[in-house]
Design an enzyme around this catalytic site. Structure first.
Site, mmCIF file in Angstrom:
data_model
loop_
_atom_site.group_PDB
_atom_site.id
_atom_site.type_symbol
_atom_site.label_atom_id
_atom_site.label_comp_id
_atom_site.label_asym_id
_atom_site.label_seq_id
_atom_site.Cartn_x
_atom_site.Cartn_y
_atom_site.Cartn_z
ATOM 1 N N THR A 148 16.977 -13.310 -11.098
ATOM 2 C CA THR A 148 17.347 -13.533 -9.698
ATOM 3 C C THR A 148 16.710 -12.503 -8.774
ATOM 4 O OG1 THR A 148 19.453 -14.497 -10.366
ATOM 5 C CG2 THR A 148 19.289 -13.706 -8.104
ATOM 6 N N ILE A 152 22.525 -1.950 1.171
ATOM 7 C CA ILE A 152 22.946 -0.814 2.001
ATOM 8 C C ILE A 152 22.076 0.389 1.629
ATOM 9 C CG2 ILE A 152 24.862 0.675 2.670
ATOM 10 C CD1 ILE A 152 26.752 -1.489 1.533
ATOM 11 N N LYS A 174 27.552 3.707 -10.481
ATOM 12 C CA LYS A 174 27.071 3.955 -9.121
ATOM 13 C C LYS A 174 27.635 5.265 -8.566
ATOM 14 C CE LYS A 174 26.883 -1.038 -8.423
ATOM 15 N NZ LYS A 174 27.580 -2.209 -7.834
ATOM 16 N N GLY A 194 23.106 -9.594 -4.801
ATOM 17 C CA GLY A 194 22.411 -10.810 -4.403
ATOM 18 C C GLY A 194 20.917 -10.589 -4.327
#
Length: 451
Positions: free
Chosen positions: A14, A134, A203, A311
């Site tokens: 993706t 971001i 993260k 995404g």
């Protein structure tokens, strides 16, 4: 004429496909901003793709592509921590700059990877590894470089945030929302990394290293998931003016104000867990699959960074932002001078020799407020017994809410406390659970005021 910059993309899932599409769609803008032609020369893929430009070499041998003389920058999008590590290390040894979205790999092996990159005078860029589109890595490494970060708090896993939002807004139980998240593609078939907080912990380890100038220490991040959060607790939190969110925290605790303090509770907290936060804060109003990171630094104060955390589009945008930075590095006057790397931003924002050994606090040393739900028989004196135990443990109560009986003769008592060292809370809960009037295990959820 300026030399073209040649890219290899390893992994055409993706995100990889999103990067290809972004380059094709915005080719003119990329050249206007960089002054260079940016071209994909090779892709590493297990199967041949008919929708790829025939001028692009498709190769199932990822190691060969990573070392190809036809490549300047290697973009690693295959995921995992085994083959991806081998490929990245191979690319670095062959003098390639690397862009990766692989937070798990960097959180667990980043110290080794960055050291190899420094030794080979190349860069490993990883904006896409945290919070998707971001630009939080760039902000932390560059825009906040003059600030001292006191703490940061982040909703950095969209799946967990989607689940908590649906539970609150629609009164749906955890398992029901999780199933929908899987159907929508937000959660994997095995959702463990998302709902148990492991993805967020990866993260957070990266953000904390950049914030505080410490080596990556993923193994020391306290991690707690959201599987045990009930609608009952979600509703009680709302009634008290709070929302339950799955948040990652990195907090500098210098009890004496001295970095070298020997105070047992001085150090850095790294924790991912459900927490109550005030409804009127910006972070409490980050909903759905969105991500946000709130940074408190001196002298700037609090700043919030918000947007799509995952995404194809968001992640491809972050990948290409890193590519554009590296294109400028490749075009700089001293790129061919291997001894001059001093003006580039270090991988973890601090000069490698200046990374500190500030201790990471253990769970029992952490300091937070608490939400407690105690189920007890509706007998005279039961509330006094509970509050006395908390007082004896040095725990200050901020609010108490006694709800109507949900079982015959039993009532839930909801207590909010002011911040306390976790070891004190552990002892108090142990004593409360031994009371003859208490009918079940005490439910506890941390509480942070974000102030």
């Amino acid at each position: 004429m300026s030399k073209s910059i040649k890219l290899a993309i390893l992994g055409l899932g993706t995100v990889g496909t999103g990067v290809v599409n972004l380059i094709n769609d915005n080719l003119g803008e990329l050249k206007r901003r960089s002054g260079r032609d940016i071209v994909i020369t090779e892709v590493g893929t297990r199967r041949q793709r008919d929708d790829i430009d025939p001028n692009i070499i498709q190769n199932s041998d990822l190691m060969a592509t990573a070392a190809s003389d036809n490549v300047d920058i290697v973009i690693e999008l295959i995921g995992g921590t085994t083959l991806a590590k081998e490929v990245i290390m191979h690319a670095i040894r062959h003098g390639k700059h690397v862009v990766t979205a692989n937070k798990a790999l960097l959180a667990e092996h980043g110290n080794e990877i960055f050291a190899l990159a420094e030794a080979n005078q190349v860069h490993v860029a990883y904006e896409a590894a945290v919070a998707g589109g971001i630009p939080i890595i760039k902000v932390m490494r560059e825009a906040l470089a003059a600030n001292k970060v006191d703490w940061l708090a982040g909703i950095i896993n969209g799946t967990g945030n989607f689940i908590m939002t649906e539970m609150r807004d629609k009164g749906r139980p955890f398992e029901d929302v999780l199933q929908e998240a899987q159907e929508l593609g937000y959660a994997e078939a095995d959702p463990t990394f998302d709902v148990e907080g492991i993805d967020a912990a990866h993260k957070l380890a990266l953000l904390a290293s950049i914030a505080f100038g410490i080596p990556l220490q993923f193994d020391k991040v306290y991690c707690e998931g959201i599987r045990n959060i009930t609608l009952q607790d979600v509703n009680y939190a709302e009634e008290l003016g709070y929302r339950i969110k799955h948040v990652g925290f990195a907090v500098r605790r210098n009890s004496t104000g001295d970095e070298t303090s020997n105070d047992d509770n001085a150090g850095i907290e790294l924790r991912v867990h459900p927490t109550l936060i005030p409804q009127d804060t910006l972070l409490a109003n980050v909903n759905g699959v969105k991500n946000a990171v709130l940074v408190n630094s001196h002298p700037l104060g609090q700043t919030l960074y918000y947007g799509d955390g995952a995404g194809a589009g968001a992640t491809a945008s972050a990948v290409m932002a890193d590519v554009m930075d590296l294109v400028r590095v490749l075009g700089s006057d001293d790129h061919n001078n291997p001894g001059n790397n001093s003006h580039h931003v270090p991988h973890l924002a601090f000069i490698p020799e200046q990374l500190s050994n500030t201790p990471i606090l253990r769970a029992e040393q952490m300091i937070t407020g608490y939400y407690l739900r105690v189920h007890a028989y509706d007998n005279p004196g039961v509330l006094a017994d509970i509050t006395r135990i908390l007082s004896d443990a040095g725990i200050n109560i901020d609010a108490i809410l006694q709800k109507p009986a949900h079982k015959v003769g039993q009532v839930p008592v909801i207590i909010l406390t002011l911040p306390v060292v976790e070891s004190q809370m552990n002892l108090a809960i142990e004593r409360i659970e031994k009371l003859a009037t208490v009918t079940d295990k005490v439910v506890r959820i941390r509480l942070d005021e974000l102030a």
